[in-house]
Design a protein around this motif. Structure first.
Motif, PDB file in Angstrom:
ATOM      1  N   MET A 160       0.844  -1.184   0.000  1.00 25.36           N
ATOM      2  CA  MET A 160       0.000   0.000   0.000  1.00 25.36           C
ATOM      3  C   MET A 160       0.877   1.230   0.000  1.00 25.36           C
ATOM      4  SD  MET A 160      -1.431  -0.643   3.908  1.00 25.36           S
ATOM      5  CE  MET A 160      -2.816  -1.447   3.230  1.00 25.36           C
ATOM      6  N   THR A 161       0.245   2.383  -0.152  1.00 27.21           N
ATOM      7  CA  THR A 161       0.979   3.642  -0.158  1.00 27.21           C
ATOM      8  C   THR A 161       0.824   4.333   1.186  1.00 27.21           C
ATOM      9  OG1 THR A 161       0.603   3.877  -2.518  1.00 27.21           O
ATOM     10  CG2 THR A 161       1.259   5.859  -1.339  1.00 27.21           C
ATOM     11  N   ALA A 162       1.933   4.811   1.732  1.00 22.16           N
ATOM     12  CA  ALA A 162       1.926   5.559   2.986  1.00 22.16           C
ATOM     13  C   ALA A 162       1.823   7.049   2.664  1.00 22.16           C
ATOM     14  CB  ALA A 162       3.206   5.288   3.772  1.00 22.16           C
ATOM     15  N   PHE A 163       1.071   7.775   3.511  1.00 20.87           N
ATOM     16  CA  PHE A 163       0.907   9.213   3.369  1.00 20.87           C
ATOM     17  C   PHE A 163       1.205   9.882   4.695  1.00 20.87           C
ATOM     18  CE2 PHE A 163      -1.663   7.421   0.058  1.00 20.87           C
ATOM     19  CZ  PHE A 163      -1.498   8.281  -1.012  1.00 20.87           C
ATOM     20  N   ALA A 164       1.740  11.088   4.609  1.00 24.49           N
ATOM     21  CA  ALA A 164       1.940  11.885   5.819  1.00 24.49           C
ATOM     22  C   ALA A 164       0.568  12.294   6.348  1.00 24.49           C
ATOM     23  CB  ALA A 164       2.767  13.124   5.502  1.00 24.49           C
ATOM     24  N   VAL A 165       0.444  12.401   7.656  1.00 23.36           N
ATOM     25  CA  VAL A 165      -0.750  12.966   8.286  1.00 23.36           C
ATOM     26  C   VAL A 165      -0.391  14.418   8.582  1.00 23.36           C
ATOM     27  CG1 VAL A 165      -2.295  12.894  10.280  1.00 23.36           C
ATOM     28  CG2 VAL A 165      -1.431  10.755   9.279  1.00 23.36           C
ATOM     29  N   ARG A 166      -1.191  15.342   8.066  1.00 21.42           N
ATOM     30  CA  ARG A 166      -0.874  16.761   8.231  1.00 21.42           C
ATOM     31  C   ARG A 166      -0.702  17.125   9.698  1.00 21.42           C
ATOM     32  NH1 ARG A 166      -5.480  19.125   5.114  1.00 21.42           N
ATOM     33  NH2 ARG A 166      -5.548  17.445   3.632  1.00 21.42           N
ATOM     34  N   GLY A 167       0.438  17.766   9.995  1.00 24.66           N
ATOM     35  CA  GLY A 167       0.720  18.229  11.347  1.00 24.66           C
ATOM     36  C   GLY A 167       1.311  17.184  12.269  1.00 24.66           C
ATOM     37  N   VAL A 168       1.591  15.981  11.752  1.00 24.25           N
ATOM     38  CA  VAL A 168       2.104  14.888  12.590  1.00 24.25           C
ATOM     39  C   VAL A 168       3.398  14.353  11.979  1.00 24.25           C
ATOM     40  CG1 VAL A 168       1.604  12.602  13.548  1.00 24.25           C
ATOM     41  CG2 VAL A 168      -0.242  14.274  13.293  1.00 24.25           C
ATOM     42  N   ASP A 169       4.406  14.179  12.811  1.00 26.60           N
ATOM     43  CA  ASP A 169       5.687  13.622  12.373  1.00 26.60           C
ATOM     44  C   ASP A 169       5.472  12.181  11.895  1.00 26.60           C
ATOM     45  OD1 ASP A 169       8.246  12.388  12.251  1.00 26.60           O
ATOM     46  OD2 ASP A 169       9.012  13.689  13.825  1.00 26.60           O
ATOM     47  N   PRO A 170       5.942  11.814  10.698  1.00 29.26           N
ATOM     48  CA  PRO A 170       5.776  10.443  10.203  1.00 29.26           C
ATOM     49  C   PRO A 170       6.414   9.374  11.077  1.00 29.26           C
ATOM     50  CG  PRO A 170       6.415  11.888   8.413  1.00 29.26           C
ATOM     51  CD  PRO A 170       6.549  12.681   9.695  1.00 29.26           C
ATOM     52  N   VAL A 203       5.824   9.243  14.121  1.00 28.89           N
ATOM     53  CA  VAL A 203       4.775   9.013  15.120  1.00 28.89           C
ATOM     54  C   VAL A 203       3.585   8.307  14.491  1.00 28.89           C
ATOM     55  CG1 VAL A 203       3.116  10.141  16.664  1.00 28.89           C
ATOM     56  CG2 VAL A 203       5.470  10.975  16.520  1.00 28.89           C
ATOM     57  N   ALA A 204       3.117   8.810  13.339  1.00 25.94           N
ATOM     58  CA  ALA A 204       1.944   8.228  12.689  1.00 25.94           C
ATOM     59  C   ALA A 204       1.933   8.580  11.212  1.00 25.94           C
ATOM     60  CB  ALA A 204       0.669   8.733  13.346  1.00 25.94           C
ATOM     61  N   ILE A 205       1.315   7.696  10.438  1.00 25.29           N
ATOM     62  CA  ILE A 205       1.105   7.916   9.013  1.00 25.29           C
ATOM     63  C   ILE A 205      -0.309   7.433   8.692  1.00 25.29           C
ATOM     64  CG2 ILE A 205       3.535   7.717   8.355  1.00 25.29           C
ATOM     65  CD1 ILE A 205       2.961   4.811   7.503  1.00 25.29           C
ATOM     66  N   ALA A 206      -0.714   7.654   7.466  1.00 21.56           N
ATOM     67  CA  ALA A 206      -1.973   7.098   6.972  1.00 21.56           C
ATOM     68  C   ALA A 206      -1.627   6.186   5.806  1.00 21.56           C
ATOM     69  CB  ALA A 206      -2.909   8.213   6.533  1.00 21.56           C
ATOM     70  N   VAL A 236      -0.288   4.126  13.851  1.00 13.05           N
ATOM     71  CA  VAL A 236       0.583   4.810  14.819  1.00 13.05           C
ATOM     72  C   VAL A 236       1.791   3.923  15.094  1.00 13.05           C
ATOM     73  CG1 VAL A 236       0.701   5.742  17.161  1.00 13.05           C
ATOM     74  CG2 VAL A 236      -1.406   5.975  15.839  1.00 13.05           C
ATOM     75  N   ALA A 237       2.965   4.524  15.160  1.00 12.10           N
ATOM     76  CA  ALA A 237       4.193   3.771  15.432  1.00 12.10           C
ATOM     77  C   ALA A 237       4.032   2.942  16.694  1.00 12.10           C
ATOM     78  CB  ALA A 237       5.378   4.727  15.557  1.00 12.10           C
ATOM     79  N   LYS A 269       3.339   5.302  23.116  1.00 13.03           N
ATOM     80  CA  LYS A 269       2.548   4.811  24.252  1.00 13.03           C
ATOM     81  C   LYS A 269       1.349   5.724  24.544  1.00 13.03           C
ATOM     82  CE  LYS A 269       5.463   1.517  24.815  1.00 13.03           C
ATOM     83  NZ  LYS A 269       5.294   0.474  23.867  1.00 13.03           N
ATOM     84  N   GLU A 270       1.506   7.012  24.277  1.00 15.20           N
ATOM     85  CA  GLU A 270       0.443   7.984  24.503  1.00 15.20           C
ATOM     86  C   GLU A 270       0.398   8.920  23.304  1.00 15.20           C
ATOM     87  OE1 GLU A 270      -0.329  11.600  27.597  1.00 15.20           O
ATOM     88  OE2 GLU A 270       0.457   9.728  28.414  1.00 15.20           O
ATOM     89  N   LEU A 271      -0.802   9.198  22.817  1.00 13.91           N
ATOM     90  CA  LEU A 271      -0.919  10.054  21.644  1.00 13.91           C
ATOM     91  C   LEU A 271      -0.443  11.466  21.940  1.00 13.91           C
ATOM     92  CD1 LEU A 271      -4.425   9.040  20.246  1.00 13.91           C
ATOM     93  CD2 LEU A 271      -2.178   8.250  19.510  1.00 13.91           C
ATOM     94  N   PRO A 272       0.462  12.002  21.119  1.00 11.87           N
ATOM     95  CA  PRO A 272       0.893  13.389  21.302  1.00 11.87           C
ATOM     96  C   PRO A 272      -0.261  14.335  20.938  1.00 11.87           C
ATOM     97  CG  PRO A 272       1.915  12.425  19.358  1.00 11.87           C
ATOM     98  CD  PRO A 272       1.162  11.333  20.029  1.00 11.87           C
ATOM     99  N   PRO A 273      -0.239  15.565  21.440  1.00 14.80           N
ATOM    100  CA  PRO A 273      -1.354  16.505  21.221  1.00 14.80           C
ATOM    101  C   PRO A 273      -1.709  16.705  19.745  1.00 14.80           C
ATOM    102  CG  PRO A 273       0.203  17.404  22.806  1.00 14.80           C
ATOM    103  CD  PRO A 273       0.805  16.145  22.271  1.00 14.80           C
TER     104      PRO A 273
END
Length: 140
Positions: free
Chosen positions: A95-105, A107-110, A122-123, A127-131
């Motif tokens: 599949m293709t990975a995409f950046a989530v706007r405003g979030v470091d890849p 930490v998380a991608i789509a 989410v990576a 352990k806890e979702l950043p703001p």
């Protein structure tokens, strides 16, 4: 005496077989969520695991996430949550990975599941979702 030796040999064979199969049975076990209910970890029998850029990401329920630029290829791990049922389960999926706007890849991608649907992953080190990610998911 020979009968006892033959039985002892079978006992060792069964123990060896059990020791060999034990690690294999852990491949599709549940990944439990954390105690505080933040939903960082999935609860499926075969966890939705994506590998991208040498990191493992765990799937979440959110499919309506603001995606940014394409990051390249990712792979969803294979799953056979009922081995021995005559079904080979799902193979690995590219599949293709995409950046989530405003979030470091890191930490998380789509990842693209369908043409217009992107699933948040989410990576596994988180352990806890950043703001910035909590804003995207509407969860603290």
């Amino acid at each position: 005496m020979q009968a006892l030796l033959a039985l002892a040999g079978r006992g060792r064979a069964w123990a060896l077989l059990a020791a060999t199969l034990a690690p294999l049975s852990a491949g599709c076990t549940s990944v439990s969520s954390s105690d505080d209910g933040d939903g960082v970890r999935p609860e499926a029998s075969c966890a939705y695991v994506v590998e991208y850029d040498s990191r493992r990401y765990l799937g979440r329920e959110e499919t309506d996430v603001p995606v940014g630029k394409s990051l390249g290829g990712a792979t969803r791990a294979a799953c056979d949550d009922t081995p021995g049922d005559g079904d080979d389960g799902e193979g690995p999926a590219l599949m293709t990975a995409f950046a989530v706007r405003g979030v470091d890849p890191r930490v998380a991608i789509a990842v693209a599941e369908d043409t217009d649907e992107y699933r948040l992953v989410v990576a596994d080190t988180v352990k806890e979702l950043p703001p910035e990610l909590a804003k995207v998911t509407d969860r603290p």
